[in-house]
Write an enzyme that holds these catalytic residues in place. Structure first.
Site, PDB file in Angstrom:
ATOM      1  N   THR A 186      -3.439   3.202   5.270  1.00 28.56           N
ATOM      2  CA  THR A 186      -4.959   3.157   5.986  1.00 28.56           C
ATOM      3  C   THR A 186      -4.966   1.936   7.079  1.00 28.56           C
ATOM      4  O   THR A 186      -5.727   1.827   7.840  1.00 28.56           O
ATOM      5  CB  THR A 186      -5.944   2.417   4.881  1.00 28.56           C
ATOM      6  N   SER A 209      -8.491  -9.242   6.507  1.00 24.62           N
ATOM      7  CA  SER A 209      -8.437 -10.037   5.448  1.00 24.62           C
ATOM      8  C   SER A 209      -8.411 -11.560   5.664  1.00 24.62           C
ATOM      9  O   SER A 209      -8.225 -12.506   5.020  1.00 24.62           O
ATOM     10  CB  SER A 209      -7.136  -9.879   4.685  1.00 24.62           C
ATOM     11  N   GLU A 231       0.742  -1.205   0.131  1.00 22.65           N
ATOM     12  CA  GLU A 231      -0.126   0.023  -0.019  1.00 22.65           C
ATOM     13  C   GLU A 231       0.814   1.240  -0.035  1.00 22.65           C
ATOM     14  O   GLU A 231       0.407   2.101  -0.838  1.00 22.65           O
ATOM     15  CB  GLU A 231      -0.654   0.056   1.340  1.00 22.65           C
TER      16      GLU A 231
END
Length: 316
Positions: A170, A273, A131
């Site tokens: 995030t 996840s 990310e």
């Protein structure tokens, strides 16, 4: 033999977030639409069980676009990719689908907006995390500077303290990020921050649930992958919130039962996840060994849903 009683606290929210749910759905719908194989650049989400399941259905996971043929669809993972990646796919006239979480895309848009306003960017994130690589890759090299700790803030070299903004990964620890933001604002009082917190709702909610649960527990397990940033943060948050034993496990087979001897209360949560099937597997493992009573620790209700890209909703 009589089983020892155990209070099992189950954090809510836990497990899949809307961005992960959408990303997995994108791979499944792409396989339905175009057939196997469909290529995926990087693990679609950081969970071996999920990735293996999609691989069994015909997804091929690669690290770089160069490993994909021109004539098969490619999907970009939920973590986001540098701008150069879709540009290269378009140049090769490939079919590509972007599964970047919309909340990560929001950070990309924010970074671009700041750059358009002449601001240099500081990113709070973990070096090498996909990310972070994706967000920093939205702008030319040198336009985004990475800081990982408050100490990094003291040494970061910037062009102009009056033309500076920050964004964050995030999936960070809310508390750790607050310390880094405080250090940034102390050194650069004019720094521009996000309109709305970059750390996503799912990360924040899961950390809040752990904070509420941790003081009740002798021990706590986070179901998640070792390369999952948000899962590792949950372990840290649990330990900091007063749980003496907080560990990350991928599956029930990873549980260290000797370390849990004598416990009377156990907390369980899962990274964004981790699928519910793995959480249930861990709960069942405790039920096999203990006389379990389950108590929910609910700190938020989630009803977020993200649409899949239009290309997957159209007929082939």
């Amino acid at each position: 033999m009589t089983k020892q009683p155990l209070t099992l606290y189950l954090a809510a929210p836990r497990g899949f977030c809307a961005g992960v749910d959408r990303a997995i759905k994108i791979v499944e719908m792409a396989l339905e639409k175009w057939g196997a194989p469909v290529y995926v650049r990087h693990e679609i989400v950081h969970n071996k069980f999920v990735v293996d399941g999609l691989r069994d259905k015909g997804a091929i996971f690669v690290e770089e676009l160069d490993e994909c043929p021109d004539d098969r669809p490619v999907i970009f993972s939920a973590h986001g990719v540098p701008k150069a990646v879709p540009a290269a796919a378009a140049k090769r006239e490939m079919i590509y689908v972007d599964a970047t979480c919309p909340l990560v895309s929001k950070v990309h848009i924010e970074a671009q907006r700041h750059a358009d306003n002449g601001l240099q960017m500081i990113m709070i994130g973990h070096e090498g995390h996909p990310e972070t690589v994706g967000t920093m890759g939205q702008l030319p090299a040198g336009e985004v500077l990475l800081v990982e700790t408050p100490d990094d803030v003291a040494t970061v070299k910037i062009r102009d303290p009056e033309k500076l903004a920050y964004v964050t990964q995030t999936t960070l620890s809310v508390d750790d990020t607050a310390d880094i933001v405080a250090a940034l604002k102390a050194r650069f009082p004019g720094i521009v921050g996000p309109h709305k917190e970059d750390i996503c709702y799912a990360t924040t909610n899961r950390q809040e649930a752990v904070k509420a649960m941790a003081p009740k527990c002798d021990a706590m397990l986070v179901v998640g992958a070792p390369n999952s940033s948000n899962s590792k943060r949950l372990v840290e948050v649990g330990a900091r919130a007063g749980c003496n034993y907080a560990q990350l496990v991928q599956r029930a087979t990873d549980i260290d039962w000797r370390a849990l001897e004598g416990i009377t209360s156990m907390g369980i949560t899962a990274g964004a996840s981790a699928p519910e099937v793995l959480i249930n597997e861990v709960i069942d493992a405790f039920k096999d060994r203990f006389d379990v009573s389950v108590e929910m620790v609910v700190t938020a209700e989630e009803n977020v849903e993200f649409k899949v890209p239009r290309v997957l909703r159209e007929p082939a």
